[in-house]
Design an enzyme around this catalytic site. Structure first.
Site, PDB file in Angstrom:
ATOM      1  N   GLN A   1      -5.781  -2.192   9.691  1.00 17.98           N
ATOM      2  CA  GLN A   1      -5.467  -3.520   9.144  1.00 17.98           C
ATOM      3  C   GLN A   1      -6.068  -4.619  10.024  1.00 17.98           C
ATOM      4  O   GLN A   1      -5.944  -4.594  11.246  1.00 17.98           O
ATOM      5  CB  GLN A   1      -3.927  -3.649   9.073  1.00 17.98           C
ATOM      6  CG  GLN A   1      -3.425  -4.867   8.367  1.00 17.98           C
ATOM      7  CD  GLN A   1      -3.807  -4.914   6.901  1.00 17.98           C
ATOM      8  OE1 GLN A   1      -3.826  -3.904   6.217  1.00 17.98           O
ATOM      9  NE2 GLN A   1      -4.134  -6.098   6.418  1.00 17.98           N
TER      10      GLN A   1
ATOM     11  N   ASP B   1     -11.798   1.354   3.238  1.00 19.45           N
ATOM     12  CA  ASP B   1     -11.914  -0.105   3.156  1.00 19.45           C
ATOM     13  C   ASP B   1     -13.363  -0.533   2.923  1.00 19.45           C
ATOM     14  O   ASP B   1     -13.623  -1.671   2.519  1.00 19.45           O
ATOM     15  CB  ASP B   1     -11.460  -0.731   4.487  1.00 19.45           C
ATOM     16  CG  ASP B   1     -10.154  -1.484   4.367  1.00 19.45           C
ATOM     17  OD1 ASP B   1      -9.797  -1.894   3.239  1.00 19.45           O
ATOM     18  OD2 ASP B   1      -9.496  -1.675   5.404  1.00 19.45           O
TER      19      ASP B   1
ATOM     20  N   LYS C   1       0.843  -1.202   0.000  1.00 22.63           N
ATOM     21  CA  LYS C   1       0.000   0.000   0.000  1.00 22.63           C
ATOM     22  C   LYS C   1       0.875   1.248   0.000  1.00 22.63           C
ATOM     23  O   LYS C   1       0.614   2.193  -0.735  1.00 22.63           O
ATOM     24  CB  LYS C   1      -0.899   0.029   1.243  1.00 22.63           C
ATOM     25  CG  LYS C   1      -2.019  -0.984   1.218  1.00 22.63           C
ATOM     26  CD  LYS C   1      -2.719  -1.028   2.580  1.00 22.63           C
ATOM     27  CE  LYS C   1      -3.590  -2.247   2.688  1.00 22.63           C
ATOM     28  NZ  LYS C   1      -4.069  -2.547   4.025  1.00 22.63           N
TER      29      LYS C   1
END
Ligand code: GUN
Length: 294
Positions: free
Chosen positions: A97, A120, A53
């Site tokens: 995450q 997300d 990322k």
């Protein structure tokens, strides 16, 4: 006949190229899209994911910050950090995450991220909007698969799509996207999971088979109808002494055997994984653009 390989590297590069003028136009207004990634602990798969990322952000000129927290971080500390990021105008996208350690309630954390910054698409607001067919941030992996279809001229409309795996990150949003009453979707969806009986009988009926289980070689050639499209979402590490790092990455599909049966297939690596990163970048740019009209 061997299947057409759907090239995730090439398609994700196209997605990234398409973002460049949008980022340039934001920069002309003095705005740099900013993504903040939070990781709690040092799960090796998560570490390698956040590295990718960071690289993608760098390549596009997106501002990227990674907040690394200790494995034993209390839940309230994490919530306080997210609250600050929610209020920070330079941060357009927040990504926590997963998986999180046991002392932290994933649902509470995802709920605390401002839906406008939830790139997300995991917060209940965005998940709900997705089910309702409303405009929202869509989780990057299933959205990447939809983008692969449209850029490879694979139209799911009227097709029987079988998805194996019911996770919130992949299986469920994948089913929601494919069943939408919308051009590029309109599929008939069957979702299989760990309690499904006779999975091979079902997968053999698929025009498009999507594997998101997390088990190497789960999908064998016998499970695939000749001519089906096979999408492999798995990213599994298997021991490999011939590699310097001691492992290699494989998907959920027995690629070598299945490519002889399928009409098209995504490889691992170089398939869906690349798309995930590109679609996350797209959501971050979108979040930044949206912030201008708020
Ligand atoms: N863990 C595995 N995939 C993902 C993802 O797409 N986003 C986050 N936040 N965590 C993950």
């Amino acid at each position: 006949m061997s299947a057409k390989i759907i090239d995730g590297k090439a398609i994700s590069n196209q997605v990234m190229e398409d973002l460049k003028p949008r980022i340039a136009s934001l920069k002309e207004k003095g705005i740099i899209p900013g993504l903040t990634v939070i990781i709690v602990g040092k799960d090796p798969a998560s570490m390698s994911y956040i590295k990718s990322k960071g690289k993608a952000c760098e390549r596009l000129g997106i501002g990227s910050e990674t907040i690394m927290l200790k494995e034993n971080t209390p839940q309230n500390d994490l919530l306080a950090i997210i609250e600050n990021l929610n209020l920070n105008p330079r941060v357009h996208g927040i990504l926590v995450q997963l998986p999180l350690p046991d002392q932290i309630d994933d649902d509470l954390v995802l709920e605390s991220i401002s839906p406008a910054k939830d790139v997300d698409g995991f917060s209940p607001v965005n998940m709900g909007k997705l089910i309702a067919g409303q405009d929202c941030f869509v989780p990057a992996t299933p959205n990447g698969v939809m983008e692969m279809f449209s850029r490879s001229n694979i139209d799911p409309e009227g097709k029987h799509v079988v998805i194996i795996g019911r996770s919130n990150i992949v299986g469920k949003p994948m089913a929601a996207l494919l069943m939408q009453k919308k051009k590029g979707a309109n599929a008939t969806v069957t979702l299989c999971h760990s309690r499904t009986k006779n999975i091979p009988d079902i997968t053999r009926q698929a025009d498009i088979l999507i594997a998101a289980i997390g088990q190497p070689n789960f999908v064998t050639a016998e499970m695939v109808r000749p001519g089906a499209v096979v999408i492999d979402i798995g990213i599994n590490r298997v021991d490999d002494d011939s590699r310097e790092r001691g492992y290699r990455i494989v998907g959920d599909v027995d690629f070598e055997a299945v490519k002889e049966v399928a009409s098209a297939i995504t490889p691992v690596p170089g398939g869906v994984g690349r798309m995930t990163i590109a679609m996350l970048m797209k959501n971050t740019v979108q979040a930044c653009e949206n912030s201008l009209s708020q």
